[in-house]
Scaffold this motif. Structure first.
Motif, PDB file in Angstrom:
ATOM      1  N   LYS A  77      -2.836   8.774   7.348  1.00 48.34           N
ATOM      2  CA  LYS A  77      -1.492   8.984   7.880  1.00 48.34           C
ATOM      3  C   LYS A  77      -0.855   7.667   8.352  1.00 48.34           C
ATOM      4  O   LYS A  77       0.134   7.670   9.071  1.00 48.34           O
ATOM      5  CB  LYS A  77      -1.547   9.980   9.033  1.00 48.34           C
ATOM      6  N   HIS A  78      -1.437   6.542   7.956  1.00 45.32           N
ATOM      7  CA  HIS A  78      -0.954   5.223   8.348  1.00 45.32           C
ATOM      8  C   HIS A  78       0.479   5.025   7.847  1.00 45.32           C
ATOM      9  O   HIS A  78       0.868   5.564   6.815  1.00 45.32           O
ATOM     10  CB  HIS A  78      -1.878   4.156   7.756  1.00 45.32           C
ATOM     11  N   PHE A  79       1.258   4.237   8.570  1.00 52.78           N
ATOM     12  CA  PHE A  79       2.643   3.999   8.168  1.00 52.78           C
ATOM     13  C   PHE A  79       2.759   3.198   6.876  1.00 52.78           C
ATOM     14  O   PHE A  79       3.756   3.271   6.163  1.00 52.78           O
ATOM     15  CB  PHE A  79       3.426   3.296   9.285  1.00 52.78           C
ATOM     16  N   SER A  80       1.734   2.438   6.537  1.00 50.90           N
ATOM     17  CA  SER A  80       1.764   1.597   5.335  1.00 50.90           C
ATOM     18  C   SER A  80       1.280   2.375   4.111  1.00 50.90           C
ATOM     19  O   SER A  80       0.148   2.853   4.088  1.00 50.90           O
ATOM     20  CB  SER A  80       0.877   0.372   5.534  1.00 50.90           C
ATOM     21  N   PRO A  81       2.104   2.456   3.069  1.00 54.63           N
ATOM     22  CA  PRO A  81       1.664   3.135   1.847  1.00 54.63           C
ATOM     23  C   PRO A  81       0.441   2.457   1.218  1.00 54.63           C
ATOM     24  O   PRO A  81      -0.407   3.129   0.627  1.00 54.63           O
ATOM     25  CB  PRO A  81       2.867   3.035   0.903  1.00 54.63           C
ATOM     26  N   LYS A  82       0.322   1.134   1.352  1.00 53.38           N
ATOM     27  CA  LYS A  82      -0.822   0.431   0.764  1.00 53.38           C
ATOM     28  C   LYS A  82      -2.118   0.789   1.474  1.00 53.38           C
ATOM     29  O   LYS A  82      -3.166   0.904   0.838  1.00 53.38           O
ATOM     30  CB  LYS A  82      -0.586  -1.078   0.787  1.00 53.38           C
ATOM     31  N   VAL A  83      -2.072   0.956   2.782  1.00 47.66           N
ATOM     32  CA  VAL A  83      -3.256   1.386   3.535  1.00 47.66           C
ATOM     33  C   VAL A  83      -3.622   2.809   3.134  1.00 47.66           C
ATOM     34  O   VAL A  83      -4.783   3.113   2.861  1.00 47.66           O
ATOM     35  CB  VAL A  83      -3.028   1.271   5.061  1.00 47.66           C
ATOM     36  N   ARG A  84      -2.630   3.684   3.061  1.00 44.96           N
ATOM     37  CA  ARG A  84      -2.889   5.074   2.650  1.00 44.96           C
ATOM     38  C   ARG A  84      -3.492   5.127   1.247  1.00 44.96           C
ATOM     39  O   ARG A  84      -4.429   5.879   0.991  1.00 44.96           O
ATOM     40  CB  ARG A  84      -1.599   5.895   2.703  1.00 44.96           C
ATOM     41  N   ASP A  85      -2.958   4.309   0.342  1.00 42.92           N
ATOM     42  CA  ASP A  85      -3.471   4.278  -1.035  1.00 42.92           C
ATOM     43  C   ASP A  85      -4.925   3.803  -1.071  1.00 42.92           C
ATOM     44  O   ASP A  85      -5.754   4.369  -1.791  1.00 42.92           O
ATOM     45  CB  ASP A  85      -2.621   3.364  -1.918  1.00 42.92           C
ATOM     46  N   LEU A 102      -6.786  -2.989  13.120  1.00 47.22           N
ATOM     47  CA  LEU A 102      -6.177  -4.222  12.635  1.00 47.22           C
ATOM     48  C   LEU A 102      -4.713  -4.044  12.256  1.00 47.22           C
ATOM     49  O   LEU A 102      -4.278  -2.938  11.949  1.00 47.22           O
ATOM     50  CB  LEU A 102      -6.950  -4.723  11.414  1.00 47.22           C
ATOM     51  N   PRO A 103      -3.982  -5.162  12.215  1.00 43.48           N
ATOM     52  CA  PRO A 103      -2.614  -5.113  11.689  1.00 43.48           C
ATOM     53  C   PRO A 103      -2.620  -4.713  10.206  1.00 43.48           C
ATOM     54  O   PRO A 103      -3.660  -4.786   9.536  1.00 43.48           O
ATOM     55  CB  PRO A 103      -2.103  -6.552  11.845  1.00 43.48           C
ATOM     56  N   GLU A 104      -1.479  -4.347   9.706  1.00 44.38           N
ATOM     57  CA  GLU A 104      -1.343  -3.798   8.351  1.00 44.38           C
ATOM     58  C   GLU A 104      -2.023  -4.639   7.272  1.00 44.38           C
ATOM     59  O   GLU A 104      -2.836  -4.129   6.497  1.00 44.38           O
ATOM     60  CB  GLU A 104       0.136  -3.636   8.029  1.00 44.38           C
TER      61      GLU A 104
END
Length: 109
Positions: A88-96, A27-29
């Motif tokens: 390792k996702h580019f989005s810090p919120k996804v990583r969190d 999915l998108p971010e």
């Protein structure tokens, strides 16, 4: 009195969790954040039931995971490898969010 969370089958919640992780990867971010937000809640309530998905040593399925078969999908024949990519996702919120799910699982074990 049985709690509502006790009535959910470990196979059902594990299959659902595995599908959420697979969806988050595609999915998108913003949508991935929403799906992982749901998985954070699932892991908070059902962490012990799904912990086997995060530990390859605990695989106990008989065969292959088939997401289209519901409870018969054999979710414990696989692991949530998607989490490694999402960490390792580019989005810090996804990583969190993935970090929170992992923490919930570790605490439940």
């Amino acid at each position: 009195e049985e709690r509502m969370t006790d009535s959910v089958s470990p196979l059902r919640i594990a299959a659902f969790s595995k599908q959420l992780m697979t969806m988050a990867l595609q999915l998108p971010e913003k949508s991935a954040q929403a799906v992982l937000g749901l998985l954070v809640q699932v892991s908070k309530v059902h962490g012990r039931k799904i912990s086997g998905l995060w530990n390859s040593e605990e695989r106990r399925g008989e065969g292959r995971f088939d997401p289209l078969r519901g409870e018969a999908s054999d979710p414990f024949a696989t692991t949530c490898w998607e989490g490694e990519l999402l960490r390792k996702h580019f989005s810090p919120k996804v990583r969190d969010a993935v970090g929170i799910v992992n923490r919930n699982i570790r605490e439940a074990m």
